[in-house]
Enzyme design. Structure first.
Site, PDB file in Angstrom:
ATOM      1  N   SER A 226      -2.186  25.178  -6.941  1.00  0.00           N
ATOM      2  CA  SER A 226      -2.028  24.415  -5.706  1.00  0.00           C
ATOM      3  C   SER A 226      -0.700  23.117  -5.929  1.00  0.00           C
ATOM      4  O   SER A 226      -0.876  22.408  -6.809  1.00  0.00           O
ATOM      5  CB  SER A 226      -2.445  24.597  -4.281  1.00  0.00           C
TER       6      SER A 226
ATOM      7  N   TYR B  36      -9.937  20.146  -1.950  1.00  0.00           N
ATOM      8  CA  TYR B  36      -9.249  21.463  -2.416  1.00  0.00           C
ATOM      9  C   TYR B  36      -7.813  21.334  -3.650  1.00  0.00           C
ATOM     10  O   TYR B  36      -8.614  21.682  -4.421  1.00  0.00           O
ATOM     11  CB  TYR B  36      -8.380  21.633  -1.223  1.00  0.00           C
TER      12      TYR B  36
END
Length: 316
Positions: A124, A148
């Site tokens: 990400s 995350y």
């Protein structure tokens, strides 16, 4: 015929990638646990689209290899997309991100190590929090500001130092498009406009994002997968940014949504969320060397999403 095993196959990116690999002549199978983080009907409808093409979808959790080890070990490559996403949600419930994104990823890695199967996995843009813009793959990773982000940074470390010969991590930048996740900004704003409820805009709407259309993401995934399989190196552990390569003001994004629905939204301006960053912007020069060429500007991408949304939810 080459075979690919896709985790998170009933997610937005998973479904679109599975359909593309099938179109290109690959045998495709995959796994999804169909959790209730968001409406499972959307996931089941994605599964139905895959089933219509003869694509096998295993219902199971990546933390439990017994249900998928045979399918993974008979594949030529693994595309590992299964994860809990959403930085804001991870700020509130980090344990999901530890269990699925880190522990689950370790189980996938261990199964791939048995036959030294090449793995392309989702990282990400969140791992680059704190770097100067535009973000590239070469700057040192700083301290991610949400679970995350640090779970995805952990994934990069897991694969980089594994016994696998070939891996590639993909740092996705704000993926959007038809069949998208309901917790993403585009979906949330569309819902709010249709229902006449306020659009929550963090940092008072003063944010910029490198929004990347899902078909452009798929193009990058296929290029990286083909390149990884073809490599003759003894060891290859690559990281690639996949973005559009532009910063878009959040309010411009909102205006595109309003234009396509033909109605104005009501704004609920809020201070910055602690899990957010004010701007993202990808340096895609590395993946462009493989032929990556994103084609979908934000206006066209939002148009395609709204057209799908209206059809799927029967909205005029």
């Amino acid at each position: 015929m080459k075979q690919i095993f896709i985790t998170g196959i009933a997610g937005m990116i998973g479904m679109h990638c599975a359909l593309k690999f099938h179109e290109l002549g690959w045998k495709v199978c995959g796994i999804d646990n169909f959790n209730d983080y968001y409406d499972t009907k959307l996931k089941l409808d994605r599964e139905e689209k895959l089933n219509q093409k003869g694509i096998e979808v295993i219902t199971g959790d990546i933390q439990h290899p017994d249900c998928y080890s045979e399918a993974l070990q008979s594949s030529d490559a693994v595309l590992h997309l299964a994860a809990y996403a959403n930085p804001r949600h991870s700020y509130e419930e980090p344990q999901h991100y530890i269990d699925t994104n880190i522990t689950g990823t370790q189980r996938i890695l261990e199964q791939a190590e048995i036959n030294d199967t090449p793995v392309v996995y989702a990282s990400s843009s969140c791992v680059m929090h704190g770097q100067p813009l535009p973000w590239n793959e070469h700057d040192l990773s700083h301290h991610q500001n949400n679970a995350y982000g640090w779970s995805k940074r952990a994934n990069e470390c897991q694969f980089m130092y594994s016994r696998l010969s070939k891996t590639a991590g993909l740092r996705f930048f704000t993926v959007y498009g038809p069949w998208g996740r309901p917790d993403m900004a585009l979906f949330l704003f569309a819902d709010a406009i249709v229902k006449g409820t306020p659009l929550t805009l963090f940092n008072y709407g003063d944010m910029k994002r490198d929004f990347t259309y899902v078909e452009d993401i798929v193009q990058g995934v296929v290029l990286v997968t083909d390149d990884l399989i073809a490599k003759e190196d003894d060891k290859s552990h690559e990281i690639y940014n996949i973005g559009y390569g532009n910063k878009v003001n959040l309010m411009d994004f909102v205006n595109h949504i309003e234009t396509n629905f033909g109605r104005k939204g009501v704004y609920d301006m809020q201070p910055a969320h602690p899990a957010d960053v004010p701007e993202t912007w990808s340096d895609t020069s590395k993946i462009r060397k493989l032929g990556y060429d994103p084609k979908t500007p934000i206006g066209r991408g939002v148009y395609e999403f709204v057209a799908w949304y209206k059809d799927y939810y029967n909205v005029n």
